[in-house]
Enzyme design. Structure first.
Site, mmCIF file in Angstrom:
data_model
loop_
_atom_site.group_PDB
_atom_site.id
_atom_site.type_symbol
_atom_site.label_atom_id
_atom_site.label_comp_id
_atom_site.label_asym_id
_atom_site.label_seq_id
_atom_site.Cartn_x
_atom_site.Cartn_y
_atom_site.Cartn_z
ATOM 1 N N ARG A 199 0.818 -1.220 0.000
ATOM 2 C CA ARG A 199 0.000 0.000 0.000
ATOM 3 C C ARG A 199 0.848 1.265 0.000
ATOM 4 O O ARG A 199 0.451 2.280 -0.568
ATOM 5 C CB ARG A 199 -0.926 -0.006 1.212
ATOM 6 C CG ARG A 199 -2.060 -0.980 1.006
ATOM 7 C CD ARG A 199 -3.063 -0.918 2.117
ATOM 8 N NE ARG A 199 -4.239 -1.687 1.753
ATOM 9 C CZ ARG A 199 -5.137 -2.125 2.619
ATOM 10 N NH1 ARG A 199 -5.009 -1.852 3.899
ATOM 11 N NH2 ARG A 199 -6.186 -2.808 2.205
ATOM 12 N N LYS A 247 -20.340 -15.109 3.393
ATOM 13 C CA LYS A 247 -21.737 -14.850 3.699
ATOM 14 C C LYS A 247 -22.503 -14.164 2.581
ATOM 15 O O LYS A 247 -22.069 -13.153 2.054
ATOM 16 C CB LYS A 247 -21.819 -13.993 4.962
ATOM 17 C CG LYS A 247 -21.361 -14.758 6.178
ATOM 18 C CD LYS A 247 -21.706 -14.015 7.439
ATOM 19 C CE LYS A 247 -21.514 -14.935 8.637
ATOM 20 N NZ LYS A 247 -21.711 -14.232 9.894
ATOM 21 N N GLY A 257 -10.773 -7.851 -0.499
ATOM 22 C CA GLY A 257 -9.528 -8.088 0.218
ATOM 23 C C GLY A 257 -9.029 -9.512 0.103
ATOM 24 O O GLY A 257 -7.863 -9.751 -0.214
ATOM 25 N N GLY A 285 -13.309 -3.191 1.025
ATOM 26 C CA GLY A 285 -14.648 -2.653 1.275
ATOM 27 C C GLY A 285 -15.046 -1.576 0.279
ATOM 28 O O GLY A 285 -16.194 -1.519 -0.163
HETATM 29 P P1 ADP Z 1 -13.493 -10.830 0.009
HETATM 30 O O1 ADP Z 1 -12.649 -10.264 1.132
HETATM 31 O O2 ADP Z 1 -12.654 -11.226 -1.180
HETATM 32 O O3 ADP Z 1 -14.630 -9.924 -0.342
HETATM 33 P P2 ADP Z 1 -15.089 -12.384 1.851
HETATM 34 O O4 ADP Z 1 -14.523 -11.628 2.990
HETATM 35 O O5 ADP Z 1 -16.506 -12.161 1.502
HETATM 36 O O6 ADP Z 1 -14.153 -12.191 0.546
HETATM 37 O O7 ADP Z 1 -14.979 -13.954 2.146
HETATM 38 C C1 ADP Z 1 -13.758 -14.568 2.423
HETATM 39 C C2 ADP Z 1 -13.914 -15.705 3.374
HETATM 40 O O8 ADP Z 1 -14.878 -16.651 2.936
HETATM 41 C C3 ADP Z 1 -12.623 -16.458 3.538
HETATM 42 O O9 ADP Z 1 -12.147 -16.309 4.857
HETATM 43 C C4 ADP Z 1 -13.007 -17.918 3.239
HETATM 44 O O10 ADP Z 1 -12.389 -18.844 4.122
HETATM 45 C C5 ADP Z 1 -14.504 -17.915 3.433
HETATM 46 N N1 ADP Z 1 -15.128 -19.011 2.695
HETATM 47 C C6 ADP Z 1 -15.158 -19.219 1.379
HETATM 48 N N2 ADP Z 1 -15.774 -20.371 1.067
HETATM 49 C C7 ADP Z 1 -16.145 -20.936 2.237
HETATM 50 C C8 ADP Z 1 -16.833 -22.154 2.596
HETATM 51 N N3 ADP Z 1 -17.231 -22.998 1.659
HETATM 52 N N4 ADP Z 1 -17.026 -22.391 3.908
HETATM 53 C C9 ADP Z 1 -16.621 -21.519 4.851
HETATM 54 N N5 ADP Z 1 -15.986 -20.367 4.583
HETATM 55 C C10 ADP Z 1 -15.743 -20.075 3.294
#
Ligand code: ADP
Ligand code: MG
Length: 396
Positions: free
Chosen positions: A38, A200, A353, A376
Site C-alpha cells: 500500500r 456470507k 480483500g 470494502g
Molecule cells: P473478500 O474479502 O474477497 O470480499 P469475503 O470476505 O466475503 O471475501 O470472504 C472470504 C472468506 O470466505 C474467507 O475467509 C473464506 O475462508 C470464506 N469461505 C469461502 N468459502 C467458504 C466455505 N465454503 N465455507 C466456509 N468459509 C468459506
C-alpha cells in the site's frame, strides 16, 4: 468525473503544502512493516508532488485503535519504511492536530515529506468531525485524496477535510481505481462475467442485486453457494448456511434465472483441517456431517470455460476456504483462468480483500488488468454506491 492531480497548475503546486490522504493501513509486526504494497501504491502521487516542489504532508489511519492513542497502531514504523522507499528523510508529526505540526509542515523544504500519526487516534476521525477536519486542513494548502481503500467511509480525513481545503483533487492511485472499476462496471466489453464468493450471502446481497442487470453471468462459489443449495431443497450437511437468508436466495434465483450459475458440485470434509479426508461430490450428494469447503473440479472447469469466453471479468470473494489447503484449489483455478483470460485480451478486475490476497499469494497479481487496493471500497463501488471520500472532491 472528479478533478485530478494533473489538472493542477504547476504554480499551484510549487512551494505549496499538499495534504495527501493515503492508505498506509499496512500490517506491522515487531515494529516493522511486513507488507509495503500500500505504501508503494502511493509513491506515484508522492513523487509527482515532490518533483514539482510541493511540501508533502501525508495522513493515514492504521488498524482499529479504540478511540485513542495506542502504541500498537502508531505510524512510526511506516515513517521508517517510507524513508527507505523514498531514500529521503520523512518528518513524523506525532500530533497532527497540534500547532507544532502546522509549524513543522511550513518548515518542510520543497520536495520534503511529513507523515502524521494515525488519524484514528482522534475520536473525531470516524465521526467526520468538522473541528478535527479543520485541524487537518491547517496542515496543507490543497488536498489530494489517494486513499481509495478508505473512500467508502465519511471520516474527517477523507470527507470533511475535502470540503474545507480547496482545491481537493484525486491522486493517481485513486484515479486508477475509479477508472478500472468504473470502466468494467459501466462500459464492459461483453460477455461480462462476475465471479462472486466468500463466506456470507448477507454481505453480498447488494452486490448480486447490483450486478444482475449489468452482467451476462454471475458465477457463484464460496460458502454463499450453500445457502442457495438449501433454497433448492438440498442437504447441506454442516456447511455454513445462513438460515435467515434462504428465502432471499430463493427470490434471487427466481429473478436471475440462468444468469446465476451455481456450483454443480462441492469438495467436502468432516473437519476444516489441512490433511482431513476430502471428497468431491455432486451438490445433491453432500452427506449429513460433511461440509462444503470448496467448489469441485467439474465446477472449476465450468467456471474456467465461462471466464475464458468472457471479455470482462470482475471477481469478488474466494471460491472456498483458501486459507486452508487443499480448499484453495477452486480459488486458484479461478485465478489461473482469469490470468489466462487477461493474456487473451479480456479485462480482469479483482475487488475484495481476500480475493486480492489469494491472487497475490498465487503470484498472479501482475497477470490481471487491475487488482483493487480497497476491499470494502471496491465492494461498495461495485454495488453502485457513491463513495463519500470521492464525492467530496472537486468536480472536473
Ligand atoms: P473478500 O474479502 O474477497 O470480499 P469475503 O470476505 O466475503 O471475501 O470472504 C472470504 C472468506 O470466505 C474467507 O475467509 C473464506 O475462508 C470464506 N469461505 C469461502 N468459502 C467458504 C466455505 N465454503 N465455507 C466456509 N468459509 C468459506
Ligand atoms: Mg474479506
Amino acid at each position: 468525473m472528479k478533478r485530478t492531480l494533473e489538472s493542477l497548475d504547476p504554480a499551484g503546486i510549487e512551494g505549496r503544502r499538499a495534504l495527501v490522504r493515503v492508505d498506509f493501513n499496512t500490517p506491522i509486526k515487531d515494529g516493522a512493516v511486513t507488507d509495503n504494497t500500500r505504501i508503494r501504491a502511493a509513491l506515484p502521487t508522492i513523487t509527482y508532488l515532490r518533483d514539482r516542489g510541493a511540501r508533502v504532508v501525508l495522513l493515514s489511519h492504521l488498524g482499529r485503535p479504540k478511540g485513542g492513542p495506542d502504541p500498537k497502531y502508531s505510524m512510526r514504523p511506516v515513517v521508517r519504511e517510507l524513508e527507505r522507499l523514498l531514500g529521503a528523510p520523512v518528518v513524523f508529526l506525532a500530533d497532527p492536530t497540534s500547532d507544532e505540526a502546522v509549524t513543522a509542515t511550513r518548515r518542510l523544504p520543497r520536495g520534503g515529506v511529513a507523515l502524521g500519526e494515525n488519524t484514528r487516534f482522534y475520536p473525531g476521525e470516524e465521526k467526520n468531525d468538522p473541528a478535527l477536519a479543520e485541524r487537518f486542513a491547517a496542515l496543507g494548502d490543497f488536498y489530494v485524496n489517494d486513499a481509495f481503500g478508505s473512500a467508502h467511509r465519511a471520516h474527517a480525513s477523507t470527507e470533511a477535510v475535502a470540503r474545507l481545503l480547496k482545491p481537493a483533487v484525486s491522486g493517481f492511485l485513486m484515479q486508477q481505481e475509479l477508472r478500472y472499476l468504473g470502466d468494467a462496471l459501466h462500459e464492459p466489453k461483453r460477455p461480462f462475467v462476475a465471479v462472486l464468493g466468500g463466506a456470507k450471502i448477507s454481505g453480498k446481497i447488494d452486490l448480486i442485486e447490483a450486478l444482475l442487470p449489468k452482467t451476462d453471468a454471475i458465477l457463484l462459489g464460496g460458502a454463499m453457494a450453500c445457502t442457495f443449495f438449501r433454497a433448492m431443497g438440498l442437504e447441506t450437511g454442516t456447511s455454513l448456511v445462513e438460515e435467515d437468508r434462504v428465502g432471499m436466495a430463493r427470490d434471487l434465483m427466481a429473478k436471475a434465472g440462468a444468469k446465476l450459475v451455481l456450483p454443480s458440485g462441492a469438495v467436502i470434509a468432516q473437519r476444516l483441517e489441512a490433511g482431513a479426508e476430502t471428497r468431491a461430490v455432486a451438490r445433491d450428494a453432500i452427506p449429513p456431517g460433511w461440509a462444503m469447503y470448496d467448489i469441485d473440479p467439474a465446477t472449476e472447469r465450468d467456471f474456467a470455460a465461462r471466464i475464458g469466453a468472457a471479455r470482462t471479468v470482475v471477481w469478488n470473494g474466494p471460491m472456498g476456504v483458501f486459507e486452508t489447503p487443499p480448499f484453495d484449489h477452486g480459488t486458484l483455478a479461478v485465478a489461473r483462468a482469469m490470468a489466462e483470460a487477461t493474456s487473451q485480451g479480456a479485462v480482469t478486475v479483482i475487488g475484495g480483500g481476500d480475493s486480492a490476497a489469494a491472487v497475490a499469494e498465487a503470484g498472479l497479481a501482475g497477470k490481471m488488468t487491475h487488482v483493487s487496493t480497497g476491499g470494502g471500497a471496491s465492494l461498495e463501488f461495485l454495488e453502485g454506491k457513491a463513495l463519500p471520500g470521492v464525492a467530496a472532491l472537486d468536480d472536473a
